[in-house]
Design a protein around this motif. Structure first.
Motif, PDB file in Angstrom:
ATOM      1  N   TYR A  82       0.799  -1.224  -0.079  1.00  0.00           N
ATOM      2  CA  TYR A  82      -0.111  -0.038  -0.007  1.00  0.00           C
ATOM      3  C   TYR A  82       0.909   1.359   0.068  1.00  0.00           C
ATOM      4  N   TRP A  83       0.573   2.365  -0.876  1.00  0.00           N
ATOM      5  CA  TRP A  83       1.371   3.352  -0.859  1.00  0.00           C
ATOM      6  C   TRP A  83       0.451   4.548  -0.483  1.00  0.00           C
ATOM      7  N   GLU A  84       0.828   5.346   0.443  1.00  0.00           N
ATOM      8  CA  GLU A  84       0.142   6.683   0.813  1.00  0.00           C
ATOM      9  C   GLU A  84       0.928   7.794   0.657  1.00  0.00           C
ATOM     10  N   ASN A  85       0.627   8.774  -0.236  1.00  0.00           N
ATOM     11  CA  ASN A  85       1.716   9.998  -0.243  1.00  0.00           C
ATOM     12  C   ASN A  85       2.910   9.535  -0.855  1.00  0.00           C
ATOM     13  N   ASP A  86       3.001   8.615  -1.611  1.00  0.00           N
ATOM     14  CA  ASP A  86       4.498   8.158  -2.299  1.00  0.00           C
ATOM     15  C   ASP A  86       5.121   7.628  -1.126  1.00  0.00           C
ATOM     16  N   HIS A  87       4.544   6.949  -0.076  1.00  0.00           N
ATOM     17  CA  HIS A  87       5.262   6.205   1.025  1.00  0.00           C
ATOM     18  C   HIS A  87       4.763   4.867   1.339  1.00  0.00           C
ATOM     19  N   LEU A  88       5.551   3.812   1.208  1.00  0.00           N
ATOM     20  CA  LEU A  88       5.222   2.675   1.287  1.00  0.00           C
ATOM     21  C   LEU A  88       4.810   2.303   2.479  1.00  0.00           C
TER      22      LEU A  88
END
Length: 287
Positions: free
Chosen positions: A118-124
């Motif tokens: 899952y990626w949120e705000n380009d963060h894994l």
């Protein structure tokens, strides 16, 4: 220096600031086989305290300094917080097959190679904790986030594995609502959205329409009457309000209730001596 004839005590108006300790944590990026280990990379630093991920078998160094060139002494406490017991999917906690309230943490959790990505705000998302639950009976259930909402992603998976194609729903804040068969297996994963994670709490409960509460009866001077009913939150589902004069015959008086407000005003006949109200889920059978 005081001038001639001056006496008394003199105070230094430019006293040094109080000692504020600053800690830095270092490790070594790499070393040659014949070279001793030494700090080469600053991992993190903080005033009075710091938090960092560390790994077994590696050397770390702690540096103590003072803010604004101050100096002094301070106690140093090192606390190692292990990963949660259910950090790995294979070590997921089996929950009882009933309504349940669950407490846990994603703090200090890690990510496994088999975790869904899952990626949120380009963060894994790289911290996860896991549970397994079996439905006690067929019906509609909800995972309600009590603590940790907005800081974690709560995901419900259908079946024995946790994969994105098995998702029944996910949320950082709103409830996850899903239908299930008796004995069906579900996996629950909670992923920290950022930082080091934190404490979490959620409930698994069957979804039912809320019981209405009489809030007020308004009799207007022109002869009309309005009944105000109040409903508790029902996990975001819409429902139907039925009315009856004799508890035998029911008529829908409001549909898609609770979509905008928990207070509902229903026109009423001033000539009626009694009337009754009930609720049911929007897709439940009618009267």
């Amino acid at each position: 220096m005081p001038g001639p004839g001056c006496t008394g005590d003199f105070t230094n108006l430019y006293t040094a600031p109080p000692f504020v300790p600053i800690f830095g944590l270092f490790d070594q990026e790499s070393s040659l086989p014949d070279q001793p280990s030494a700090p080469t990379s600053l991992l993190t630093y903080g005033t009075n305290s710091l938090i960092a991920d560390v790994y077994g078998g590696r050397d770390y160094w702690i540096e103590l300094d003072g803010d604004q060139n101050t100096s002094g002494e301070t106690p140093l406490n090192v606390l190692l917080i292990p990963t949660p017991a259910n950090d790995d999917f294979t070590n997921r906690i089996a929950l009882p097959s009933e309504s349940v309230r669950v407490r846990g943490r994603t703090f200090a959790a890690t990510r496994e190679a088999t975790d869904p990505a899952y990626w949120e705000n380009d963060h894994l998302l790289n911290r996860s904790a896991w549970w397994e639950w079996h439905a006690p009976s067929a019906g509609r259930w909800t995972l309600f986030v009590v603590k940790g909402g907005g800081e974690n992603k709560f995901v419900v998976y259908r079946g024995d594995t946790a994969a994105t194609q098995n998702e029944t729903g996910s949320t950082p804040n709103q409830p996850v609502i899903f239908d299930c068969a008796a004995g069906e297996t579900f996996q629950i994963g909670v992923f920290a959205l950022a930082g080091f994670g934190g404490n979490i709490e959620f409930t698994l409960t069957p979804v039912v329409a809320p019981t209405p509460r009489l809030l007020s009866v308004m009799n207007y001077w022109w002869g009309d009457r309005s009944v105000q009913l109040e409903f508790p939150d029902n996990s975001g589902l819409s429902y139907v309000v039925d009315r009856s004069d004799d508890l035998a015959t029911w008529t829908p008086v409001s549909t898609n209730a609770n979509a905008w407000s928990h207070v509902l005003s229903i026109p009423s006949d001033p000539g009626k001596l009694a009337e009754f109200f009930r609720t049911r889920l929007q897709d439940s059978p009618g009267p």
